[in-house]
Design an enzyme around this catalytic site. Structure first.
Site, PDB file in Angstrom:
ATOM      1  N   ASP A 165       0.817  -1.215   0.000  1.00 35.63           N
ATOM      2  CA  ASP A 165       0.000   0.000   0.000  1.00 35.63           C
ATOM      3  C   ASP A 165       0.856   1.273   0.000  1.00 35.63           C
ATOM      4  OD1 ASP A 165      -2.369   1.514   0.242  1.00 35.63           O
ATOM      5  OD2 ASP A 165      -2.221   1.519   2.434  1.00 35.63           O
ATOM      6  N   GLU A 418       3.121  -8.284   7.585  1.00 36.06           N
ATOM      7  CA  GLU A 418       1.860  -8.885   7.156  1.00 36.06           C
ATOM      8  C   GLU A 418       1.962  -9.951   6.079  1.00 36.06           C
ATOM      9  OE1 GLU A 418      -0.905  -5.717   6.262  1.00 36.06           O
ATOM     10  OE2 GLU A 418      -1.327  -5.497   8.393  1.00 36.06           O
ATOM     11  N   TYR A 474      -6.925  -3.270  12.655  1.00 38.59           N
ATOM     12  CA  TYR A 474      -7.774  -2.156  12.206  1.00 38.59           C
ATOM     13  C   TYR A 474      -9.206  -2.287  12.702  1.00 38.59           C
ATOM     14  CZ  TYR A 474      -3.866  -0.289   9.685  1.00 38.59           C
ATOM     15  OH  TYR A 474      -2.651   0.277   9.391  1.00 38.59           O
ATOM     16  N   GLU A 512       0.496  -1.140  14.012  1.00 39.84           N
ATOM     17  CA  GLU A 512      -0.420  -0.375  13.146  1.00 39.84           C
ATOM     18  C   GLU A 512      -1.814  -0.418  13.740  1.00 39.84           C
ATOM     19  OE1 GLU A 512      -0.577  -1.294   8.943  1.00 39.84           O
ATOM     20  OE2 GLU A 512       1.603  -1.537   8.834  1.00 39.84           O
TER      21      GLU A 512
HETATM   22  C1  EVA Z   1      -3.513   0.585   5.673  1.00 46.85           C
HETATM   23  N1  EVA Z   1      -2.556  -1.454   6.495  1.00 46.85           N
HETATM   24  O1  EVA Z   1      -4.437  -0.071   5.247  1.00 46.85           O
HETATM   25  C2  EVA Z   1      -2.231  -0.117   6.096  1.00 46.85           C
HETATM   26  C3  EVA Z   1      -1.206  -0.183   4.998  1.00 46.85           C
HETATM   27  C4  EVA Z   1       0.033  -0.909   5.535  1.00 46.85           C
HETATM   28  O2  EVA Z   1      -0.878   1.110   4.529  1.00 46.85           O
HETATM   29  C5  EVA Z   1      -1.691  -2.456   6.490  1.00 46.85           C
HETATM   30  O3  EVA Z   1       0.673  -2.905   6.648  1.00 46.85           O
HETATM   31  O4  EVA Z   1      -2.057  -3.504   6.978  1.00 46.85           O
HETATM   32  C6  EVA Z   1      -0.326  -2.338   5.865  1.00 46.85           C
HETATM   33  O5  EVA Z   1       1.064  -0.911   4.599  1.00 46.85           O
HETATM   34  O6  EVA Z   1      -3.594   1.794   5.783  1.00 46.85           O
END
Ligand code: EVA
Length: 599
Positions: A165, A418, A474, A512
């Site tokens: 990404d 990941e 997330y 993250e």
């Molecule tokens: C995202 N999610 O969706 C981030 C990506 C990142 O930019 C991830 O490790 O799981 C990735 O590179 O914003």
């Protein structure tokens, strides 16, 4: 001579000329350059700054998105020979390069984020101008890291299709040094630090290209000698040592010398030395024996126009902003950064999780969404490309650790971001890489890798390889976002309860979490993409993290908005920044600043 990745320096024995500036460039879409003799001069060049990523400099789309072979060339003048070796050092060429000097191949390199050095002594002409030509290629495939694929459009042109990404910025993205070093030179060194009460013992090893005597000295910040020793390896004791601490970074200087049979100095290499230890013990990350909670960011090397080029001004601004939010750490997601970042972190007292470019190890053009939601399994590690991929991974791991091992700021190495880890072939793939990394780092720093949402207790096969577990999660964005934020919290807690059962002594660091937020958007009550929602999402995540004491760090995603491939999920880039791409705060920056003041 073996390759030396030591950062260039100038003294009585060594010097360098920076070859940065305007070079010639030409695209080679039919890969005909070598056949047509472009290494002896480009037929129709245009000018291009070095260093820089070429993409965002252009106004034409086909040039911005160019994928395939392309060439750079410049000339340099070399004064009369003085018996020293002539080295050409590229900070990074993305992703692969073949270098010619005066039309003759001088060597090649695979991997777009680590330096390589070529000894060109036999290829240069003294007292004359010399030509350097570099054939670069920026295609992605499943044997290179980062991983991706290359699509051929109907007009025959190629297009990079990353499994990751961030924009596939490429070119000669870091400085080029023309170096002179003695024929018998210091090539590399490492240090291992142990603390004994108030004293520190620094054992060192030096690699040289000759057999003469080596000496080592440590000077304090005022330049006074505090310890010395003779031999290619030895031990230096610093009494009452002043330690390198987070945001209080005391630096000594360690100086290595080669002394010839007449007692004359033949080479000298000075470097900064921070006295500190790092280990994981009892569920905590210990710096100098005391627990440290990691607060900060996943970053990118990314800025308007220059792409991934290092800029002292932008980097300084980033450190100022990180300090302003009371952060103490960042991860070099998803590749080793320019060496200047680490030197600045050494001086600022920042902690770095240093990551190899092993990203995109899942066959997916929307990898961020697939990785965020979970459920996808592309059997990536069962393909027959894996052997070659592993070799590249291994060599880039080696280059990163050799380059960065002496920075006090580097407290851990991250071996992946990941990958699919839910089947045994993944474990078989990563086990030897972790073993290799351990064998390379005499400081025995913790190793980790960032796990995607599928990698949960019971399913994941790789967390056990890690000294601390890094999770990319997330909840509240890809999983149960917006009106379902309450359910996201419950689901997050359920997952954490599962980790608790297997994480007795192993800390978890969140590498993250976050939410895309458009800087111009405000809405009450908060909705996804508005600044208010970014705050709500972070508050929910922090509530969960604060309920589990084995959580020992939180690196939010991302420090700043950054450029990605175009697509329906991205608004001219990823907008999860706490700061805009221009380095101005979104509301969440104030939330973090307040939280990290006391956390
Ligand atoms: C995202 N999610 O969706 C981030 C990506 C990142 O930019 C991830 O490790 O799981 C990735 O590179 O914003």
């Amino acid at each position: 001579m073996e390759q030396t990745l030591l950062y260039p320096c100038v003294n009585a024995h060594r010097n360098f000329t920076l070859l940065d500036g305007l070079w010639n460039m030409q695209f080679d879409p039919r890969s005909e350059g070598i056949r047509e003799g472009w290494q002896n001069g480009l037929p129709e060049p245009f000018s291009m700054p070095v260093p820089a990523s070429f993409a965002d400099i252009f106004t034409e789309k086909e040039k911005r998105d160019y994928c395939g072979d392309f060439w750079y060339e410049t000339t340099f003048y070399l004064a009369e020979d003085d018996a020293r070796d002539v080295l050409l050092r590229f900070g990074s060429v993305t992703h692969r390069a073949e270098v010619f000097v005066n039309g003759i191949s001088a060597g090649s390199h695979e991997g777009g984020f680590t330096p390589f050095v070529l000894n060109i002594t036999d290829l240069v002409r003294f007292g004359r101008r010399n030509r350097i030509s570099v054939r670069v290629n920026n295609e992605l495939n499943e044997t290179s890291i980062p991983c991706g694929t290359t699509k051929v459009r109907s007009d025959g042109t190629k297009l990079a299709r990353p499994y990751f990404d961030f924009f596939n910025y490429s070119g000669i993205q870091r400085s080029v040094h023309l170096m002179r070093i003695p024929e018998e030179a210091i090539l590399d060194y490492d240090t291992k630090i142990t603390l004994n009460g108030k004293d520190a013992c620094i054992s060192y090893n030096v690699l040289t290209s000759g057999g003469h005597t080596v000496t080592a000295e440590i000077l304090d910040a005022r330049g006074s000698l505090v310890s010395d020793c003779e031999g290619t390896s030895g031990e230096l004791t610093v009494r009452d040592a002043r330690l390198w601490e987070v945001r209080d970074a005391y630096l000594y200087t360690i100086v290595f010398r080669i002394v010839d049979e007449n007692g004359n100095e033949a080479d000298k290499y000075p470097a900064q030395l921070g006295i500190r230890t790092v280990e994981v013990k009892g569920g905590k990350i210990l710096l100098n024996g005391r627990p440290v909670y990691l607060k900060g960011y996943g970053k990118h090397e990314d800025f308007e126009v220059i792409g991934r080029q290092f800029s002292w001004a932008v980097a300084k601004r980033d450190f100022e902003l990180m300090k302003w939010t009371n952060a103490n750490c960042f991860r070099t997601s998803h590749y080793p950064y320019a060496e200047e970042w680490y030197r600045m972190a050494d001086e600022e007292g920042f902690l770095i999780i240093d990551e190899v470019p092993a990203v995109g190890m899942m066959r997916s053009l929307m990898n961020f969404a697939d990785a965020g939601v979970g459920g996808k399994d592309t059997r990536f590690f069962t393909a027959d490309t894996v052997k070659q991929l592993q070799e590249n991974h291994r060599s880039q791991l080696e280059e990163m650790i050799v380059r960065d091992k002496n920075h006090p700021s580097v407290i851990a190495f991250s071996i992946f971001n990941e990958p699919e880890t839910t089947y045994p072939e993944a474990r078989e793939y990563f086990t030897p890489l972790f073993e290799y990394a351990r064998s390379l780092d005499v400081q025995e720093r913790p190793l980790t890798g960032a796990l995607l949402v599928n990698s949960t207790p019971g399913k994941d096969t790789c967390a056990e390889l890690c000294d601390f577990i890094s999770l990319n999660r997330y909840y509240g964005w890809y999983i149960l976002g917006g009106p379902e934020l309450g359910d996201a919290e419950a689901a997050f807690r359920r997952e954490m309860d599962d980790w608790k059962k297997i994480c007795a002594d192993r800390p978890i660091v969140f590498t993250e979490f976050g939410a895309d937020t458009y800087a111009g958007e405000h809405k009450l009550p908060g909705v996804m993409w508005a600044q208010e929602y970014q705050n709500e999402c972070y508050e929910m995540n922090f509530r969960v993290m604060d309920s589990y004491d084995f959580v020992q760090g939180e690196l939010v995603w991302n420090f700043a908005d950054f450029q990605t491939t175009e697509g329906i999920m991205r608004v001219n880039g990823n907008k999860k920044g706490i700061f805009t791409r221009n380095r101005q705060p979104k509301d969440a920056a104030f939330l973090l600043k307040k939280r990290w003041e006391t956390k």
